[in-house]
Every structure is written in structure tokens, then in C-alpha cells.
Design a protein around this motif. Structure first.
Motif, PDB file in Angstrom:
ATOM      1  N   ASP A 135     -18.178   3.315   1.677  1.00 40.13           N
ATOM      2  CA  ASP A 135     -16.971   3.445   2.488  1.00 40.13           C
ATOM      3  C   ASP A 135     -16.544   4.916   2.537  1.00 40.13           C
ATOM      4  O   ASP A 135     -16.934   5.707   1.672  1.00 40.13           O
ATOM      5  CB  ASP A 135     -15.881   2.597   1.795  1.00 40.13           C
ATOM      6  CG  ASP A 135     -14.671   2.370   2.665  1.00 40.13           C
ATOM      7  OD1 ASP A 135     -14.698   2.768   3.830  1.00 40.13           O
ATOM      8  OD2 ASP A 135     -13.696   1.798   2.153  1.00 40.13           O
ATOM      9  N   LYS A 188     -12.953   6.663   2.718  1.00 42.26           N
ATOM     10  CA  LYS A 188     -11.533   6.278   2.732  1.00 42.26           C
ATOM     11  C   LYS A 188     -10.594   7.341   3.285  1.00 42.26           C
ATOM     12  O   LYS A 188      -9.527   7.029   3.790  1.00 42.26           O
ATOM     13  CB  LYS A 188     -11.093   5.917   1.311  1.00 42.26           C
ATOM     14  CG  LYS A 188     -11.720   4.627   0.798  1.00 42.26           C
ATOM     15  CD  LYS A 188     -10.781   3.899  -0.135  1.00 42.26           C
ATOM     16  CE  LYS A 188     -11.277   2.520  -0.499  1.00 42.26           C
ATOM     17  NZ  LYS A 188     -12.426   2.522  -1.418  1.00 42.26           N
ATOM     18  N   GLY A 206     -15.308  -6.374   1.880  1.00 38.18           N
ATOM     19  CA  GLY A 206     -14.616  -5.114   2.161  1.00 38.18           C
ATOM     20  C   GLY A 206     -14.473  -4.927   3.658  1.00 38.18           C
ATOM     21  O   GLY A 206     -15.197  -5.532   4.453  1.00 38.18           O
ATOM     22  N   ASP A 207     -13.532  -4.091   4.013  1.00 38.00           N
ATOM     23  CA  ASP A 207     -13.312  -3.754   5.410  1.00 38.00           C
ATOM     24  C   ASP A 207     -13.268  -2.233   5.472  1.00 38.00           C
ATOM     25  O   ASP A 207     -12.355  -1.647   4.902  1.00 38.00           O
ATOM     26  CB  ASP A 207     -11.984  -4.375   5.858  1.00 38.00           C
ATOM     27  CG  ASP A 207     -11.777  -4.324   7.350  1.00 38.00           C
ATOM     28  OD1 ASP A 207     -12.584  -3.684   8.033  1.00 38.00           O
ATOM     29  OD2 ASP A 207     -10.799  -4.923   7.836  1.00 38.00           O
ATOM     30  N   PRO A 208     -14.255  -1.533   6.018  1.00 40.83           N
ATOM     31  CA  PRO A 208     -15.243  -1.964   7.013  1.00 40.83           C
ATOM     32  C   PRO A 208     -16.639  -2.303   6.486  1.00 40.83           C
ATOM     33  O   PRO A 208     -17.569  -2.378   7.307  1.00 40.83           O
ATOM     34  CB  PRO A 208     -15.323  -0.738   7.921  1.00 40.83           C
ATOM     35  CG  PRO A 208     -15.054   0.434   7.035  1.00 40.83           C
ATOM     36  CD  PRO A 208     -14.169  -0.062   5.939  1.00 40.83           C
ATOM     37  N   GLU A 209     -16.812  -2.568   5.194  1.00 37.39           N
ATOM     38  CA  GLU A 209     -18.165  -2.879   4.717  1.00 37.39           C
ATOM     39  C   GLU A 209     -18.722  -4.146   5.379  1.00 37.39           C
ATOM     40  O   GLU A 209     -19.923  -4.225   5.678  1.00 37.39           O
ATOM     41  CB  GLU A 209     -18.178  -3.050   3.193  1.00 37.39           C
ATOM     42  CG  GLU A 209     -17.963  -1.748   2.426  1.00 37.39           C
ATOM     43  CD  GLU A 209     -16.512  -1.458   2.098  1.00 37.39           C
ATOM     44  OE1 GLU A 209     -15.628  -1.863   2.885  1.00 37.39           O
ATOM     45  OE2 GLU A 209     -16.246  -0.837   1.056  1.00 37.39           O
ATOM     46  N   ARG A 246     -13.081 -10.645  -1.992  1.00 40.63           N
ATOM     47  CA  ARG A 246     -13.278 -10.774  -0.541  1.00 40.63           C
ATOM     48  C   ARG A 246     -14.335  -9.772  -0.083  1.00 40.63           C
ATOM     49  O   ARG A 246     -14.741  -8.914  -0.863  1.00 40.63           O
ATOM     50  CB  ARG A 246     -11.967 -10.445   0.156  1.00 40.63           C
ATOM     51  CG  ARG A 246     -11.468  -9.060  -0.309  1.00 40.63           C
ATOM     52  CD  ARG A 246     -10.234  -8.564   0.344  1.00 40.63           C
ATOM     53  NE  ARG A 246      -9.743  -7.343  -0.288  1.00 40.63           N
ATOM     54  CZ  ARG A 246     -10.193  -6.118  -0.055  1.00 40.63           C
ATOM     55  NH1 ARG A 246     -11.153  -5.922   0.820  1.00 40.63           N
ATOM     56  NH2 ARG A 246      -9.709  -5.072  -0.691  1.00 40.63           N
ATOM     57  N   TYR A 284     -16.506  -8.537  -4.275  1.00 44.76           N
ATOM     58  CA  TYR A 284     -16.726  -7.142  -3.866  1.00 44.76           C
ATOM     59  C   TYR A 284     -16.576  -6.296  -5.121  1.00 44.76           C
ATOM     60  O   TYR A 284     -15.506  -6.230  -5.708  1.00 44.76           O
ATOM     61  CB  TYR A 284     -15.696  -6.834  -2.802  1.00 44.76           C
ATOM     62  CG  TYR A 284     -15.364  -5.409  -2.430  1.00 44.76           C
ATOM     63  CD1 TYR A 284     -15.888  -4.292  -3.048  1.00 44.76           C
ATOM     64  CD2 TYR A 284     -14.472  -5.190  -1.381  1.00 44.76           C
ATOM     65  CE1 TYR A 284     -15.538  -3.009  -2.656  1.00 44.76           C
ATOM     66  CE2 TYR A 284     -14.110  -3.908  -0.995  1.00 44.76           C
ATOM     67  CZ  TYR A 284     -14.646  -2.826  -1.632  1.00 44.76           C
ATOM     68  OH  TYR A 284     -14.284  -1.562  -1.253  1.00 44.76           O
TER      69      TYR A 284
HETATM   70  N1  GLY Z   1     -13.271  -0.856   1.991  1.00 45.42           N
HETATM   71  C1  GLY Z   1     -12.135  -0.969   1.168  1.00 45.42           C
HETATM   72  C2  GLY Z   1     -11.566  -2.305   1.064  1.00 45.42           C
HETATM   73  O1  GLY Z   1     -11.938  -3.211   1.762  1.00 45.42           O
HETATM   74  O2  GLY Z   1     -10.694  -2.501   0.233  1.00 45.42           O
END
Ligand code: GLY
Length: 439
Positions: free
Chosen positions: A218, A220, A299-302, A297, A275
Motif C-alpha cells: 500500500d 498511504k 485491505g483497501d486498496p489491496e 477484512r 489482513y
Molecule cells: N490499506 C489499508 C487498509 O485497508 O487499512
């Protein structure tokens, strides 16, 4: 089979999940809560219904919709829904669900608990100290020779609850700052500041068995060169070249085996996606993996770079998790590299209110030309798609390696704008592996 699936999420991660379920021949309808207006474009022609009037924590309403629609599965993809006990409630009602219970998810929503868990099960972690009172933390900092600290809210803080302090003064200021997070910062941690390279690894568990799905890196910070304030994630690349098979094996034995077994011993078997936010630290010439944090959960954007590469049927995988049996599933990735670049409102992560409602130009044309774009803070009105949040959308590029994937992502990004020149994106996503690949 005419199965309906609910995805509890509204951002880019939820969009990637909608896409993954839509690729399954077993799924014909997807309900996203709250969802976003771009999701239907990534649903392979399947019916997508969104509920922007609901929140991911609207537990009673989600249970009611699940019953009314006789859903085959609910995918609880957001941390606050896990903390709100949505998984537990759906299970009580006999509704198949993928996601950890509130107790298993405590690894994310209570970071002090997570560190005590790591200590108990000898899972590599930085030294940490838990505080409730700012005064006591400041007194402690003043007594230490150490100057650099990570100050972390114990509760959920939308990815903003971590402050890295490089001096005693910054650490003291951070202890005051963390209290601004309200309830999330009631309890906070002072942690040893590790130096190394971060990665995000994903494993799926049915409560007894687990399998690694993949890993990503990621970005950040808001600006190129990892400069500027932290965001929810400006982009991502996969696979991380630092994770050699040897190192992945070490992560498995030193961290993941102990984590899943420890949770079972605690009577909190983990079901769903775990995660692992990790860091590779150089110690005496060896690469040593540490846990920075666990999240309950994707990750976002993973999720946006990993889910498109999952070759096994995602509905079958999730149904196995819900049933408590993922054995026999041949989980795989397609071996392609992917890069996700976030398109954000100018001003994000600060004040970006002036961008709300501004038209996104070139997006539909890019999608029609075959680009993969996942929506997040986006809305459709009579003008077309408009900005409706900080992180608006993600462009996903793929290729044989990260250099190619990145080139493909930026080729698409360069064709999209927001009226008034209000689009911001980083131009160096994947820089670590691009540099490695170039040598
Ligand atoms: N990529 C960071 C998060 O989902 O917390």
C-alpha cells in the motif's frame, strides 16, 4: 443456481468484491450496502442493487434484507460492521456469512488486545505500552532514552489513528492529538518505532484451516515520494518482490500459524479474510517479519489488486468459509502484476468539500474502452459521474510485471480529469518494485 449475495461495503474494496462475486456463475444478483453508483459497471451484466440510505453498521436492516431476499451469503467486508457484531447477528439468524465474529475481530477493533495476544503467543511485534491518561504517557516518554515512537489509538479510527513521532516533542504532541479521536483514543498505545519495509498479506480461514491468498504493498501518504499526510491508501501494487518464498514461509510459521492457532485456543476461531499488516526488519543481516497490525477484512486498496487475480470461484470460496470448510479448495492467483492508483479529490485528506458534485470527465469512455475502474466516493446524477468523497475511484492496471502494470494504470489515469482541475493522484505507485525491476 440463482444466488443473491450481499456485500457490506461502499468503497473500492466493496467494488472489487462485487466484481469477484459477479464473475461466479453461481451468483445472479448482488446487493451492496451502502454500495456506490459505479458498481453495476463491474458486475458482468449481473443485477446490482445498492442501498446508499444504509450504513455498514445498520445491523437490523441488513438482517431484514438478508431474510427478505433469501440471500445465499453475506460478505461483511468493513471493520465497523465487524465491531458492531453484524457477523454474530447474521449467524444467530442462520444466514450464511463470511467475516469474523466480534470476538475474533477484536484483533482489529482493539489494538491493545491485539498486542497482548501477540505477546501471549510469541508472535513478533514491537515493544508496546498501553495508556489511558495522556499525563502518564507523557511522563513515560520523558523518562525514556528512546525518541521515536508510534502513537496508536486502540479503537477503530478510519485508518487515521496512527501518528509516527520522530522526536520526544512530537511524541508528546501526538499523545494529546490521539485524544481527539474520541472513544477510539480512550485507550492508546506507545510502540517502538520499527524501521523496515511494509507489506499487506491476506489469508482466508474457515475457523480451523487457512490458506494464504496473496500480498500487496500500500502507499498511504498523499504525495509522491511518500510525502505528506497519511490517507486511507493512495494506491497499491502486487506482488511485492520483497516477499520471497523463503520469507513467505517464515511469515507463515512465525506469524500466521501462531495467529490462527492462538485464536482457536482463545475460543475465538477466525472465519473470513485476515489482513496481516507486516514489516520486514533487517536484524543481524536477516530479514525478520513483524506484525504492525491485524485487520479483520480485506485491505483497501489491496483488495482492488488482489481480487481480480483470484482464479478460483469467489462465491465457492466464501460459501466454504460460511460453511466452515475450505479444505479441497484450490486457491490461486493468476500470476499477473497489478497496480491500483487512487483518483482523489484535490485537498484530500484535508478539506475537499469544494470538489463534491464536480463532474468526472473521461471515466465512462475509459471503462467503455476496457479499463478496469472501481468506484468509491462517486455518484451518478444527470451530468454523469461526479465526485462524492475523498477517494473517488481506482484505476487498475495489469501486466506481466509491475512496470507494465503501472504503465497501463497511468495510461488510463491520464485520460481522466475532474472539472476545474480537481483530480489528484500519485504518479509513483509501485515505486519500490519498479526500482527493483529496473536494476
Ligand atoms: N490499506 C489499508 C487498509 O485497508 O487499512
Amino acid at each position: 443456481m440463482k444466488n443473491t449475495v450481499i456485500v457490506v461495503d461502499g468503497g473500492g474494496r466493496g467494488s472489487a468484491l462485487v466484481d469477484a462475486y459477479a464473475r461466479s456463475p453461481y451468483v445472479y444478483k448482488i446487493i451492496a450496502i451502502p454500495g456506490n453508483d459505479l458498481m453495476a459497471l463491474n458486475a458482468a451484466g449481473k443485477e446490482v442493487v445498492i442501498h446508499p440510505e444504509l450504513k455498514t453498521t445498520s445491523v437490523d436492516e441488513i438482517v431484514a434484507i438478508s431474510k427478505r431476499e433469501s440471500v445465499a451469503l453475506v460478505d461483511v467486508a468493513q471493520d465497523n460492521a465487524v465491531e458492531a457484531g453484524l457477523v454474530d447477528k447474521l449467524r444467530e439468524e442462520g444466514i450464511p456469512v463470511v467475516g469474523p465474529t466480534r470476538l475474533a475481530g477484536q484483533l482489529e477493533w482493539d489494538k491493545a488486545y491485539a498486542r497482548e495476544f501477540m505477546k501471549k503467543y510469541s508472535i513478533p511485534h514491537p515493544a508496546f505500552y498501553v495508556f489511558q491518561e495522556t499525563g502518564k504517557a507523557i511522563e513515560f516518554i520523558q523518562e525514556q532514552a528512546e525518541q521515536s515512537w508510534v502513537i496508536k489509538a486502540s479503537g477503530l479510527a478510519e485508518g487515521k489513528g496512527v501518528i509516527i513521532a520522530q522526536s520526544r516533542e512530537e511524541a508528546i504532541a501526538a499523545c494529546e492529538e490521539i485524544k481527539r479521536f474520541g472513544k477510539s483514543g480512550d485507550v492508546f498505545l506507545l510502540e517502538q518505532c520499527l524501521v523496515g519495509e511494509e507489506f499487506s498479506m491476506y489469508a482466508v480461514s474457515d475457523g480451523t484451516h487457512y490458506q494464504i491468498i496473496g500480498a500487496a504493498q500500500d502507499h498511504k501518504r498523499v504525495g509522491d515520494g511518500d510525502k505528506g499526510p497519511n490517507t486511507g491508501g493512495m494506491g497499491c501494487s502486487t506482488p511485492p518482490l520483497i516477499l520471497t518464498p523463503l520469507l513467505t514461509d517464515k511469515i507463515k510459521t512465525e506469524i500466521l500459524d501462531k495467529t490462527f492457532a492462538g485464536l482457536q485456543t482463545e475460543g475465538r476461531p477466525y472465519t473470513g479474510i485476515l489482513y496481516l499488516g507486516g514489516m520486514i526488519v533487517q536484524e543481524n543481516g536477516h530479514d525478520v517479519p513483524y506484525v504492525i497490525e491485524y485487520n479483520a477484512r480485506w485491505g483497501d486498496p489491496e483488495a482492488e489488486v488482489l481480487l481480480p487475480g483470484v482464479t478460483s470461484d469467489y462465491f465457492t470460496l466464501s460459501a466454504g468459509v460460511a460453511r466452515g470448510d475450505i479444505t479441497g479448495l484450490d486457491l490461486g492467483l493468476d500470476g499477473k502484476a497489478r497496480v491500483a492508483v487512487a483518483g482523489t479529490s484535490k485537498g484530500y485528506p484535508g478539506d475537499y468539500s469544494a470538489v463534491k458534485g464536480k463532474r468526472i470527465v473521461g471515466l465512462e469512455e475509459a471503462i467503455q474502452a476496457g479499463a478496469k475502474v472501481y468506484g468509491a466516493g462517486i455518484k451518478k446524477n444527470e451530468q454523469g459521474y461526479v465526485a462524492n468523497g475523498g477517494r473517488i475511484f481506482y484505476v487498475i492496471g495489469e501486466g506481466a510485471n509491475v512496470v507494465e502494470a503501472r504503465k497501463n494504470a497511468y495510461k488510463v489515469m491520464s485520460k481522466i480529469t475532474i472539472e476545474g482541475n480537481n483530480l489528484h493522484y500519485r504518479t509513483d505507485i509501485g515505486w519500490r518494485d519498479v526500482e527493483r525491476q529496473m536494476v
